[in-house]
Write an enzyme that holds these catalytic residues in place. Structure first.
Site, PDB file in Angstrom:
ATOM      1  N   VAL A  64      30.748  29.257   9.502  1.00  0.00           N
ATOM      2  CA  VAL A  64      31.696  29.586  10.555  1.00  0.00           C
ATOM      3  C   VAL A  64      33.016  28.871  10.295  1.00  0.00           C
ATOM      4  O   VAL A  64      33.035  27.693   9.936  1.00  0.00           O
ATOM      5  CB  VAL A  64      31.141  29.143  11.928  1.00  0.00           C
ATOM      6  CG1 VAL A  64      32.121  29.444  13.042  1.00  0.00           C
ATOM      7  CG2 VAL A  64      29.804  29.797  12.203  1.00  0.00           C
ATOM      8  N   CYS A  65      34.125  29.588  10.496  1.00  0.00           N
ATOM      9  CA  CYS A  65      35.457  28.990  10.402  1.00  0.00           C
ATOM     10  C   CYS A  65      36.253  29.408  11.634  1.00  0.00           C
ATOM     11  O   CYS A  65      35.681  29.684  12.678  1.00  0.00           O
ATOM     12  CB  CYS A  65      36.149  29.401   9.100  1.00  0.00           C
ATOM     13  SG  CYS A  65      36.495  31.172   8.979  1.00  0.00           S
ATOM     14  N   TYR A  66      37.546  29.466  11.526  1.00  0.00           N
ATOM     15  CA  TYR A  66      38.405  29.819  12.658  1.00  0.00           C
ATOM     16  C   TYR A  66      38.334  31.305  13.010  1.00  0.00           C
ATOM     17  O   TYR A  66      38.106  31.671  14.160  1.00  0.00           O
ATOM     18  CB  TYR A  66      39.863  29.449  12.358  1.00  0.00           C
ATOM     19  CG  TYR A  66      40.065  27.991  12.100  1.00  0.00           C
ATOM     20  CD1 TYR A  66      40.216  27.089  13.151  1.00  0.00           C
ATOM     21  CD2 TYR A  66      40.092  27.502  10.803  1.00  0.00           C
ATOM     22  CE1 TYR A  66      40.390  25.735  12.910  1.00  0.00           C
ATOM     23  CE2 TYR A  66      40.266  26.155  10.550  1.00  0.00           C
ATOM     24  CZ  TYR A  66      40.416  25.273  11.607  1.00  0.00           C
ATOM     25  OH  TYR A  66      40.580  23.939  11.359  1.00  0.00           O
TER      26      TYR A  66
END
Length: 108
Positions: A64-66
């Site tokens: 997961v990132c932004y």
């Protein structure tokens, strides 16, 4: 060469709830502290090696990132290291926040 798959927030939630997927959050420390998926592992360059040592290669990993862009590169890297089920969550934490709760502290 192993590859990762892109999945939706709903698919990520299913993996987390039904297959005990590990969530690897690659955002910066301040963003992680401001809100993350419950039980997420804050993955960065300094703890990548321990993460890879303590996580079974057969366990699903959701990166997961932004917004779901940077996580694709990280997911590809983990897949190349031998993780069998690696996923990049489309829309990242922005989409998760719109659909699911986040936590600011937990046991992890």
């Amino acid at each position: 060469m192993s590859d990762f798959k892109r999945i939706s927030v709903a698919q990520a939630l299913t993996l987390i709830e039904q297959q005990q997927a590990v969530v690897a959050d690659i955002r910066d420390e301040a963003s992680f502290a401001a809100g993350h998926i419950a039980g997420a592992y804050h993955l960065n360059n300094s703890n990548l090696h321990p993460f890879m040592q303590q996580t079974e290669l057969t366990v699903p990993v959701v990166v997961v990132c932004y917004h779901g862009n940077s996580s694709q590169g990280a997911a590809q890297y983990l897949a190349q290291q031998g993780f069998e089920q690696v996923f990049s969550m489309d829309g990242g934490m922005q989409s998760w926040r719109e659909q699911q709760p986040v936590v600011v502290t937990d046991e992890t």
